[in-house]
Design a protein around this motif. Structure first.
Motif, mmCIF file in Angstrom:
data_model
loop_
_atom_site.group_PDB
_atom_site.id
_atom_site.type_symbol
_atom_site.label_atom_id
_atom_site.label_comp_id
_atom_site.label_asym_id
_atom_site.label_seq_id
_atom_site.Cartn_x
_atom_site.Cartn_y
_atom_site.Cartn_z
ATOM 1 N N ALA A 10 0.834 -1.212 0.000
ATOM 2 C CA ALA A 10 0.000 0.000 0.000
ATOM 3 C C ALA A 10 0.863 1.255 0.000
ATOM 4 O O ALA A 10 0.582 2.216 -0.737
ATOM 5 N N ILE A 11 1.910 1.265 0.804
ATOM 6 C CA ILE A 11 2.820 2.418 0.836
ATOM 7 C C ILE A 11 3.493 2.596 -0.524
ATOM 8 O O ILE A 11 3.627 3.719 -1.016
ATOM 9 N N GLY A 12 3.911 1.498 -1.124
ATOM 10 C CA GLY A 12 4.511 1.565 -2.463
ATOM 11 C C GLY A 12 3.541 2.119 -3.499
ATOM 12 O O GLY A 12 3.918 2.940 -4.339
ATOM 13 N N CYS A 13 2.281 1.710 -3.445
ATOM 14 C CA CYS A 13 1.272 2.210 -4.391
ATOM 15 C C CYS A 13 1.039 3.710 -4.202
ATOM 16 O O CYS A 13 0.928 4.459 -5.178
ATOM 17 N N VAL A 14 0.980 4.145 -2.954
ATOM 18 C CA VAL A 14 0.805 5.572 -2.675
ATOM 19 C C VAL A 14 2.002 6.361 -3.191
ATOM 20 O O VAL A 14 1.849 7.427 -3.797
#
Length: 118
Positions: A10-14
């Motif tokens: 999720a952090i990578g996608c953000v």
């Protein structure tokens, strides 16, 4: 462990979304600066110094907006009744200890019709 993995995904996608949005912002900012400078300078400057003045103004305003463009990143050529403007820059995706590890290369090219001097 599975929850940690999904949190990192999720952090990578953000981060990918943020970087893409900032790259789009830089493109729109460059486009706006180029159009503004050409509208201000092209018809008010003598033909002999038109390309140089437009190039200097674009480089100055792009630097003021916080976008890093190299010395060779801005090129302007005067073809008589047209003005060819090209701006190339890299938008950093991954920066490690002040150096760009991964960057998105971007380019804006446009040809303007130049009206006669007022």
């Amino acid at each position: 462990m599975k929850a940690l993995f999904w949190v990192l995904v999720a952090i990578g996608c953000v981060y990918v979304f943020y970087t893409g949005a900032m790259a789009v912002w830089s493109y729109l900012e460059i486009t706006s600066v180029v159009e503004q400078v050409v509208a201000e300078r092209a018809s008010r400057t003598e033909r002999e110094e038109r390309a140089t003045r437009v190039k200097e103004d674009i480089a100055t305003k792009v630097a003021a907006s916080g976008i890093k463009v190299g010395d060779r990143g801005v090129s302007v050529s005067d073809e008589g009744r047209t003005l060819d403007v090209s701006v190339r820059w890299n938008w950093p995706v991954i920066v490690y200890q002040g150096s760009e590890v991964l960057a998105i290369p971007l380019k804006h090219e446009r040809t303007f019709k130049v009206p006669e001097k007022r």
